[in-house]
Every structure is written in structure tokens, then in C-alpha cells.
Design a protein around this motif. Sequence first.
Motif, PDB file in Angstrom:
ATOM      1  N   GLY A 119     -33.292 -16.145  37.336  1.00 39.39           N
ATOM      2  CA  GLY A 119     -31.882 -16.352  37.016  1.00 39.39           C
ATOM      3  C   GLY A 119     -31.444 -17.767  37.319  1.00 39.39           C
ATOM      4  N   SER A 120     -30.538 -18.297  36.498  1.00 38.26           N
ATOM      5  CA  SER A 120     -30.072 -19.675  36.654  1.00 38.26           C
ATOM      6  C   SER A 120     -28.587 -19.777  36.365  1.00 38.26           C
ATOM      7  N   ALA A 121     -28.057 -20.970  36.568  1.00 37.64           N
ATOM      8  CA  ALA A 121     -26.674 -21.287  36.221  1.00 37.64           C
ATOM      9  C   ALA A 121     -26.687 -22.327  35.109  1.00 37.64           C
ATOM     10  N   ALA A 122     -25.832 -22.122  34.110  1.00 41.77           N
ATOM     11  CA  ALA A 122     -25.692 -23.086  33.022  1.00 41.77           C
ATOM     12  C   ALA A 122     -24.275 -23.638  33.019  1.00 41.77           C
ATOM     13  N   VAL A 123     -24.156 -24.907  32.690  1.00 41.09           N
ATOM     14  CA  VAL A 123     -22.857 -25.564  32.575  1.00 41.09           C
ATOM     15  C   VAL A 123     -22.789 -26.221  31.203  1.00 41.09           C
ATOM     16  N   HIS A 124     -21.593 -26.649  30.810  1.00 39.42           N
ATOM     17  CA  HIS A 124     -21.455 -27.385  29.557  1.00 39.42           C
ATOM     18  C   HIS A 124     -22.234 -28.691  29.661  1.00 39.42           C
ATOM     19  N   LYS A 125     -22.791 -29.143  28.557  1.00 32.41           N
ATOM     20  CA  LYS A 125     -23.637 -30.339  28.598  1.00 32.41           C
ATOM     21  C   LYS A 125     -22.867 -31.586  29.036  1.00 32.41           C
ATOM     22  N   GLU A 126     -21.535 -31.551  28.927  1.00 28.86           N
ATOM     23  CA  GLU A 126     -20.725 -32.686  29.359  1.00 28.86           C
ATOM     24  C   GLU A 126     -20.269 -32.571  30.810  1.00 28.86           C
ATOM     25  N   ASN A 184     -18.524 -13.242  24.489  1.00 32.28           N
ATOM     26  CA  ASN A 184     -19.612 -13.591  25.379  1.00 32.28           C
ATOM     27  C   ASN A 184     -19.164 -14.730  26.307  1.00 32.28           C
ATOM     28  N   PRO A 185     -19.509 -14.695  27.597  1.00 32.13           N
ATOM     29  CA  PRO A 185     -19.107 -15.796  28.475  1.00 32.13           C
ATOM     30  C   PRO A 185     -19.645 -17.146  28.014  1.00 32.13           C
ATOM     31  N   LEU A 186     -20.797 -17.145  27.350  1.00 29.42           N
ATOM     32  CA  LEU A 186     -21.329 -18.401  26.835  1.00 29.42           C
ATOM     33  C   LEU A 186     -20.426 -18.992  25.759  1.00 29.42           C
ATOM     34  N   ASP A 187     -19.747 -18.131  25.008  1.00 31.63           N
ATOM     35  CA  ASP A 187     -18.821 -18.620  23.986  1.00 31.63           C
ATOM     36  C   ASP A 187     -17.599 -19.275  24.607  1.00 31.63           C
ATOM     37  N   ASP A 188     -17.187 -18.783  25.761  1.00 25.08           N
ATOM     38  CA  ASP A 188     -16.092 -19.437  26.477  1.00 25.08           C
ATOM     39  C   ASP A 188     -16.550 -20.759  27.082  1.00 25.08           C
ATOM     40  N   LEU A 189     -17.771 -20.793  27.580  1.00 27.79           N
ATOM     41  CA  LEU A 189     -18.283 -22.022  28.195  1.00 27.79           C
ATOM     42  C   LEU A 189     -18.488 -23.119  27.149  1.00 27.79           C
ATOM     43  N   GLY A 194     -14.890 -26.706  31.866  1.00 27.40           N
ATOM     44  CA  GLY A 194     -13.678 -26.353  32.579  1.00 27.40           C
ATOM     45  C   GLY A 194     -12.535 -25.855  31.724  1.00 27.40           C
ATOM     46  N   VAL A 195     -12.738 -25.712  30.412  1.00 25.79           N
ATOM     47  CA  VAL A 195     -11.664 -25.213  29.553  1.00 25.79           C
ATOM     48  C   VAL A 195     -11.323 -23.775  29.933  1.00 25.79           C
ATOM     49  N   ARG A 196     -12.329 -22.932  29.967  1.00 26.28           N
ATOM     50  CA  ARG A 196     -12.148 -21.560  30.451  1.00 26.28           C
ATOM     51  C   ARG A 196     -13.102 -21.239  31.597  1.00 26.28           C
ATOM     52  N   LEU A 197     -14.281 -21.849  31.545  1.00 30.55           N
ATOM     53  CA  LEU A 197     -15.292 -21.627  32.569  1.00 30.55           C
ATOM     54  C   LEU A 197     -15.920 -22.955  32.963  1.00 30.55           C
ATOM     55  N   ASP A 198     -16.460 -22.970  34.174  1.00 31.05           N
ATOM     56  CA  ASP A 198     -17.231 -24.124  34.622  1.00 31.05           C
ATOM     57  C   ASP A 198     -18.729 -23.862  34.536  1.00 31.05           C
ATOM     58  N   ALA A 199     -19.112 -22.592  34.587  1.00 28.14           N
ATOM     59  CA  ALA A 199     -20.533 -22.252  34.544  1.00 28.14           C
ATOM     60  C   ALA A 199     -20.697 -20.781  34.198  1.00 28.14           C
ATOM     61  N   VAL A 200     -21.892 -20.437  33.746  1.00 23.64           N
ATOM     62  CA  VAL A 200     -22.272 -19.049  33.501  1.00 23.64           C
ATOM     63  C   VAL A 200     -23.571 -18.785  34.240  1.00 23.64           C
ATOM     64  N   LEU A 201     -23.642 -17.660  34.941  1.00 25.52           N
ATOM     65  CA  LEU A 201     -24.866 -17.226  35.598  1.00 25.52           C
ATOM     66  C   LEU A 201     -25.531 -16.174  34.729  1.00 25.52           C
ATOM     67  N   ILE A 211     -29.380 -22.284  24.299  1.00 29.31           N
ATOM     68  CA  ILE A 211     -29.428 -23.723  24.052  1.00 29.31           C
ATOM     69  C   ILE A 211     -30.215 -24.018  22.785  1.00 29.31           C
ATOM     70  N   GLU A 212     -31.325 -23.310  22.585  1.00 29.17           N
ATOM     71  CA  GLU A 212     -32.109 -23.463  21.360  1.00 29.17           C
ATOM     72  C   GLU A 212     -31.280 -23.100  20.136  1.00 29.17           C
ATOM     73  N   ASP A 213     -30.369 -22.150  20.306  1.00 34.75           N
ATOM     74  CA  ASP A 213     -29.525 -21.698  19.200  1.00 34.75           C
ATOM     75  C   ASP A 213     -28.319 -22.601  18.969  1.00 34.75           C
ATOM     76  N   GLY A 214     -28.200 -23.669  19.747  1.00 38.47           N
ATOM     77  CA  GLY A 214     -27.152 -24.643  19.501  1.00 38.47           C
ATOM     78  C   GLY A 214     -25.998 -24.653  20.476  1.00 38.47           C
ATOM     79  N   TYR A 215     -26.061 -23.826  21.520  1.00 41.17           N
ATOM     80  CA  TYR A 215     -24.984 -23.861  22.504  1.00 41.17           C
ATOM     81  C   TYR A 215     -25.060 -25.185  23.277  1.00 41.17           C
TER      82      TYR A 215
END
Length: 272
Positions: A119-126, A184-189, A194-201, A211-215
Motif C-alpha cells: 500500500g502507498s500514498a499518491a498525491v497530485h503530480k503538482e 472515486n477518490p482518485l477523481d477528486d485528487l 488540495g482542491v478536494r484532497l491532498d492524497a489518496v491511500l 497513473i498509466e491510465d492518465g491520472y
Amino acid sequence: MTIVKAASFAVCICATSADAGEVLDRVLTTKTLTVAVGTDWGKMSYLDGSHELAGSDIDLAKAVAERLGVKVQLVTPGWDVITAGKWEGRWDMSLGQMTPTKARGEKFSFPAIYFFSPGSAAVHKESASTELSDLNDKTIGVFANSTFEEYANGTFQPEWIGAKPIEYSFKAGEVKAYASGNINPLDDLRLGDGVRLDAVLWDTLKLQKAIEDGYPLKVLPGKLFTAPASIAVLHGDTEFSDKIAKIVESMRADGTLSQLTVKWYGSDYSVE
């Protein structure tokens, strides 16, 4: 965790019942094994370009059915529906890399561990975050009724054999849990840092697939934990549970299980 320990855990968490044989009899009589899977669970199970279900769990479901000598029927209830345990005969077993915790063992039997999931944490690329500790006091998104929700809330206590104590790398400021069927929480991220989320676990491999799919995301270095994942069935039919256990063990012995994970993930995740 060794394979022997994993097998022992699978046996100890199963329950016995006077109704043994009911599910197996239904499967063999109808010549159909009905398996609950997901439609958007990364390489585990997803809808491909032809709107057909594909993924590592789909291949596993087909292989188990083949070794049972029956056809497979795939159904797609939400994860929250699956984990509620009120299946009412609508499906015979669930895939989805469910973590076999003692709490879940009150509802389910876990005949076979087939995957070890990091398991990991993902953040927006910016995002300026570069390590897990940067998530202190941040808004964290998780899927509801998951081990990641427990982790984000600081209440996760792994209960599988060989589990190591959790060392939390951050303390969330707010945890937002998303139920299956909702956004999906990834869609909010992906809306922005920081718009709606700072990270997704979430599961590391599913995050990589997103990420491969373009997120527009990045996975922070460091694992939250590595959890065993099991097939889940309801209590009540030890014959069915034992049959599934033997089939998966035969797949492990002949290399099929390893080949499935290498095919989909590039590495062998059938062992820890």
C-alpha cells in the motif's frame, strides 16, 4: 510470511457448519461458479476497451472455475455490498484481494491467500509533498470499509499471521471515505493539489495503473504496509472452502499463480 504460514492462517480462520456442501453442490449442479469482482479495480479487474472484464482476478476466477470443471459467471456488486456479507446466494465467492482480518473473519472464510499487496500514498503530480511525513494534517481520501481507511484514521491493527506493528508516518487532518458507486477518490485528487484532497491511500499497484491510465498523480516513496490478500467465501460450506483451497494450492505448486501475477504486474506477488 512463509507460504506454510499463509496456508495455516487460511485454515484457522475458516468456520465449520452442519450445512457443509450446499454451495459446492449448487456450483457443481448448475456447472457455474459465480464470482464477485470489480469493474474499476486497476489491473485486478476492470472493463477493457471492448467493455469486457479483464485483469488478474478475472484470470484467477476463470482458472479456478476450469479446475472445478464448471463455467464462470462474473458479477459486479460494489465493494461495500461485498464486505457487508449479505450475499444471499447471489455469488459464491469474492475476489478483490480482500485482506483477511479477524474482524472480517466473523463474516467470511478465507480459503486461500493468493496475493501480497503493498500500500502507498499518491498525491497530485503538482504537489510539493515528497515523502509520507509531508501528509501531516492533510486531507486524505480512501475507499470506505478498507484497511486504508483504518490506516488513515490511525486505528489500523493488522491481525494476520506474521504482521508487523504499524508505524504511522503521518497523522491526517481529515479523512474522506468514498463508498463504492460514488465518485472515486482518485477523481477528486486529479482535480488538483488540495482542491478536494491532498492524497489518496490505496494499493500501490492500483495507483500505478491509475497513473498509466492518465491520472496526474505521483506515488510517494515508502510503503504503508504489505498485506496478504485472500479469496473470500461465506461461512457454512467447508467442502466448498476446502475445494477452493486445494485448487489455489495446486496453482501455486505448478507455477500458475506466479505466472498470473507476473503477467499482470511484472513481478511475482503471489509470495511475500
